[in-house]
Motif scaffolding. Structure first.
Motif, PDB file in Angstrom:
ATOM      1  N   ILE A  16      40.791  33.454  55.998  1.00 24.88           N
ATOM      2  CA  ILE A  16      40.002  34.294  55.093  1.00 24.88           C
ATOM      3  C   ILE A  16      39.629  35.657  55.682  1.00 24.88           C
ATOM      4  O   ILE A  16      39.094  36.496  54.973  1.00 24.88           O
ATOM      5  CB  ILE A  16      38.728  33.574  54.598  1.00 24.88           C
ATOM      6  CG1 ILE A  16      37.762  33.288  55.736  1.00 24.88           C
ATOM      7  CG2 ILE A  16      39.081  32.327  53.811  1.00 24.88           C
ATOM      8  CD1 ILE A  16      36.407  32.805  55.289  1.00 24.88           C
ATOM      9  N   ALA A  17      39.947  35.903  56.939  1.00 26.48           N
ATOM     10  CA  ALA A  17      39.588  37.181  57.570  1.00 26.48           C
ATOM     11  C   ALA A  17      40.144  38.393  56.812  1.00 26.48           C
ATOM     12  O   ALA A  17      39.393  39.347  56.560  1.00 26.48           O
ATOM     13  CB  ALA A  17      40.023  37.195  59.033  1.00 26.48           C
ATOM     14  N   PRO A  18      41.420  38.409  56.413  1.00 30.57           N
ATOM     15  CA  PRO A  18      41.911  39.573  55.663  1.00 30.57           C
ATOM     16  C   PRO A  18      41.210  39.742  54.315  1.00 30.57           C
ATOM     17  O   PRO A  18      40.943  40.857  53.877  1.00 30.57           O
ATOM     18  CB  PRO A  18      43.399  39.289  55.462  1.00 30.57           C
ATOM     19  CG  PRO A  18      43.750  38.249  56.466  1.00 30.57           C
ATOM     20  CD  PRO A  18      42.494  37.480  56.722  1.00 30.57           C
ATOM     21  N   VAL A  19      40.890  38.627  53.671  1.00 35.87           N
ATOM     22  CA  VAL A  19      40.191  38.681  52.388  1.00 35.87           C
ATOM     23  C   VAL A  19      38.808  39.288  52.589  1.00 35.87           C
ATOM     24  O   VAL A  19      38.379  40.169  51.833  1.00 35.87           O
ATOM     25  CB  VAL A  19      40.072  37.268  51.766  1.00 35.87           C
ATOM     26  CG1 VAL A  19      39.285  37.307  50.477  1.00 35.87           C
ATOM     27  CG2 VAL A  19      41.439  36.658  51.549  1.00 35.87           C
ATOM     28  N   GLU A  20      38.133  38.838  53.621  1.00 39.03           N
ATOM     29  CA  GLU A  20      36.792  39.351  53.895  1.00 39.03           C
ATOM     30  C   GLU A  20      36.817  40.844  54.203  1.00 39.03           C
ATOM     31  O   GLU A  20      35.990  41.610  53.710  1.00 39.03           O
ATOM     32  CB  GLU A  20      36.178  38.581  55.064  1.00 39.03           C
ATOM     33  CG  GLU A  20      34.746  38.963  55.343  1.00 39.03           C
ATOM     34  CD  GLU A  20      34.104  38.102  56.414  1.00 39.03           C
ATOM     35  OE1 GLU A  20      32.888  38.195  56.555  1.00 39.03           O
ATOM     36  OE2 GLU A  20      34.819  37.356  57.106  1.00 39.03           O
ATOM     37  N   ARG A  21      37.790  41.273  54.988  1.00 40.54           N
ATOM     38  CA  ARG A  21      37.890  42.693  55.342  1.00 40.54           C
ATOM     39  C   ARG A  21      38.113  43.549  54.094  1.00 40.54           C
ATOM     40  O   ARG A  21      37.444  44.559  53.895  1.00 40.54           O
ATOM     41  CB  ARG A  21      39.022  42.901  56.352  1.00 40.54           C
ATOM     42  CG  ARG A  21      39.107  44.316  56.874  1.00 40.54           C
ATOM     43  CD  ARG A  21      40.216  44.514  57.890  1.00 40.54           C
ATOM     44  NE  ARG A  21      41.530  44.347  57.278  1.00 40.54           N
ATOM     45  CZ  ARG A  21      42.374  43.347  57.528  1.00 40.54           C
ATOM     46  NH1 ARG A  21      42.064  42.405  58.396  1.00 40.54           N
ATOM     47  NH2 ARG A  21      43.542  43.277  56.931  1.00 40.54           N
ATOM     48  N   LEU A  22      39.043  43.137  53.235  1.00 36.85           N
ATOM     49  CA  LEU A  22      39.304  43.882  52.008  1.00 36.85           C
ATOM     50  C   LEU A  22      38.103  43.857  51.062  1.00 36.85           C
ATOM     51  O   LEU A  22      37.764  44.872  50.452  1.00 36.85           O
ATOM     52  CB  LEU A  22      40.533  43.316  51.292  1.00 36.85           C
ATOM     53  CG  LEU A  22      41.883  43.677  51.892  1.00 36.85           C
ATOM     54  CD1 LEU A  22      42.973  42.794  51.318  1.00 36.85           C
ATOM     55  CD2 LEU A  22      42.183  45.137  51.643  1.00 36.85           C
ATOM     56  N   ALA A  23      37.463  42.706  50.937  1.00 34.58           N
ATOM     57  CA  ALA A  23      36.303  42.586  50.046  1.00 34.58           C
ATOM     58  C   ALA A  23      35.164  43.491  50.506  1.00 34.58           C
ATOM     59  O   ALA A  23      34.537  44.175  49.693  1.00 34.58           O
ATOM     60  CB  ALA A  23      35.843  41.128  49.967  1.00 34.58           C
ATOM     61  N   LYS A  24      34.909  43.506  51.788  1.00 29.86           N
ATOM     62  CA  LYS A  24      33.829  44.358  52.298  1.00 29.86           C
ATOM     63  C   LYS A  24      34.149  45.836  52.101  1.00 29.86           C
ATOM     64  O   LYS A  24      33.267  46.619  51.775  1.00 29.86           O
ATOM     65  CB  LYS A  24      33.555  44.053  53.764  1.00 29.86           C
ATOM     66  CG  LYS A  24      32.808  42.753  53.950  1.00 29.86           C
ATOM     67  CD  LYS A  24      32.482  42.499  55.402  1.00 29.86           C
ATOM     68  CE  LYS A  24      31.685  41.211  55.543  1.00 29.86           C
ATOM     69  NZ  LYS A  24      31.356  40.913  56.930  1.00 29.86           N
ATOM     70  N   SER A  25      35.414  46.215  52.272  1.00 26.35           N
ATOM     71  CA  SER A  25      35.760  47.623  52.069  1.00 26.35           C
ATOM     72  C   SER A  25      35.663  48.002  50.594  1.00 26.35           C
ATOM     73  O   SER A  25      35.243  49.113  50.264  1.00 26.35           O
ATOM     74  CB  SER A  25      37.164  47.931  52.604  1.00 26.35           C
ATOM     75  OG  SER A  25      38.164  47.390  51.787  1.00 26.35           O
ATOM     76  N   MET A  26      36.000  47.082  49.687  1.00 24.13           N
ATOM     77  CA  MET A  26      35.888  47.370  48.254  1.00 24.13           C
ATOM     78  C   MET A  26      34.445  47.481  47.806  1.00 24.13           C
ATOM     79  O   MET A  26      34.140  48.225  46.884  1.00 24.13           O
ATOM     80  CB  MET A  26      36.581  46.286  47.430  1.00 24.13           C
ATOM     81  CG  MET A  26      38.067  46.445  47.356  1.00 24.13           C
ATOM     82  SD  MET A  26      38.798  45.262  46.203  1.00 24.13           S
ATOM     83  CE  MET A  26      38.230  45.906  44.631  1.00 24.13           C
ATOM     84  N   SER A  27      33.566  46.743  48.448  1.00 28.08           N
ATOM     85  CA  SER A  27      32.166  46.751  48.014  1.00 28.08           C
ATOM     86  C   SER A  27      31.488  48.090  48.281  1.00 28.08           C
ATOM     87  O   SER A  27      30.390  48.331  47.799  1.00 28.08           O
ATOM     88  CB  SER A  27      31.393  45.614  48.685  1.00 28.08           C
ATOM     89  OG  SER A  27      31.274  45.852  50.076  1.00 28.08           O
ATOM     90  N   LEU A  28      32.147  48.981  48.997  1.00 24.20           N
ATOM     91  CA  LEU A  28      31.582  50.298  49.283  1.00 24.20           C
ATOM     92  C   LEU A  28      31.830  51.308  48.170  1.00 24.20           C
ATOM     93  O   LEU A  28      31.275  52.394  48.184  1.00 24.20           O
ATOM     94  CB  LEU A  28      32.171  50.853  50.594  1.00 24.20           C
ATOM     95  CG  LEU A  28      31.947  50.006  51.838  1.00 24.20           C
ATOM     96  CD1 LEU A  28      32.702  50.605  53.017  1.00 24.20           C
ATOM     97  CD2 LEU A  28      30.470  49.892  52.150  1.00 24.20           C
ATOM     98  N   TYR A  29      32.668  50.949  47.198  1.00 24.44           N
ATOM     99  CA  TYR A  29      33.040  51.878  46.137  1.00 24.44           C
ATOM    100  C   TYR A  29      32.297  51.574  44.848  1.00 24.44           C
ATOM    101  O   TYR A  29      31.845  50.468  44.626  1.00 24.44           O
ATOM    102  CB  TYR A  29      34.548  51.824  45.895  1.00 24.44           C
ATOM    103  CG  TYR A  29      35.317  52.356  47.067  1.00 24.44           C
ATOM    104  CD1 TYR A  29      35.574  53.709  47.191  1.00 24.44           C
ATOM    105  CD2 TYR A  29      35.747  51.510  48.083  1.00 24.44           C
ATOM    106  CE1 TYR A  29      36.243  54.214  48.291  1.00 24.44           C
ATOM    107  CE2 TYR A  29      36.426  52.005  49.178  1.00 24.44           C
ATOM    108  CZ  TYR A  29      36.675  53.358  49.273  1.00 24.44           C
ATOM    109  OH  TYR A  29      37.331  53.839  50.363  1.00 24.44           O
ATOM    110  N   GLU A  30      32.230  52.591  43.994  1.00 22.26           N
ATOM    111  CA  GLU A  30      31.640  52.434  42.665  1.00 22.26           C
ATOM    112  C   GLU A  30      32.754  52.469  41.642  1.00 22.26           C
ATOM    113  O   GLU A  30      33.717  53.216  41.793  1.00 22.26           O
ATOM    114  CB  GLU A  30      30.642  53.552  42.387  1.00 22.26           C
ATOM    115  CG  GLU A  30      29.380  53.454  43.217  1.00 22.26           C
ATOM    116  CD  GLU A  30      28.361  54.497  42.808  1.00 22.26           C
ATOM    117  OE1 GLU A  30      28.379  54.932  41.642  1.00 22.26           O
ATOM    118  OE2 GLU A  30      27.563  54.867  43.662  1.00 22.26           O
ATOM    119  N   ALA A  31      32.605  51.685  40.605  1.00 18.53           N
ATOM    120  CA  ALA A  31      33.604  51.639  39.542  1.00 18.53           C
ATOM    121  C   ALA A  31      33.302  52.694  38.495  1.00 18.53           C
ATOM    122  O   ALA A  31      32.140  52.984  38.216  1.00 18.53           O
ATOM    123  CB  ALA A  31      33.608  50.255  38.906  1.00 18.53           C
TER     124      ALA A  31
END
Length: 100
Positions: A53-68
């Motif tokens: 799950i490490a790659p999933v976590e890394r991508l998820a955390k980076s996405m959470s920094l953006y606004e839709a």
């Protein structure tokens, strides 16, 4: 429909790209977790899950920094937030509700 799709792509193109990578990573993580042998010790199993799950976590955390900027982008970010709050990998693999 193509006008709507173009609007979504322009508004949240980066999020869509990241979310698609996140979906691939989630599918791969599920496959890796399913492949853990039943004879694995608990500590080995735990470590294998963390690696999966490490790659999933890394991508998820980076996405959470953006606004839709669109409703679709907001749905993607809600899924990311839900996973970071403890939901399973399936939340990334369910279809998004896109209303025209």
């Amino acid at each position: 429909m193509s006008t709507f799709a173009n609007t979504v792509t322009r508004g949240d193109g980066y999020l869509i790209s990241k979310f698609s990578k996140l979906q691939v990573a989630a599918r791969l993580a599920q496959a890796e977790i399913s492949a853990i042998p039943e004879t694995a010790r608990p500590d080995e199993e735990h470590e294998a899950i963390l690696w999966a799950i490490a790659p999933v976590e890394r991508l998820a955390k980076s996405m959470s920094l953006y606004e839709a900027s669109t409703q679709v982008g907001a749905q993607m970010l809600q899924r990311v937030s839900a996973w970071l709050d403890g939901n399973g990998l399936d939340c990334f693999l369910e279809p998004l509700e896109i209303a025209a």
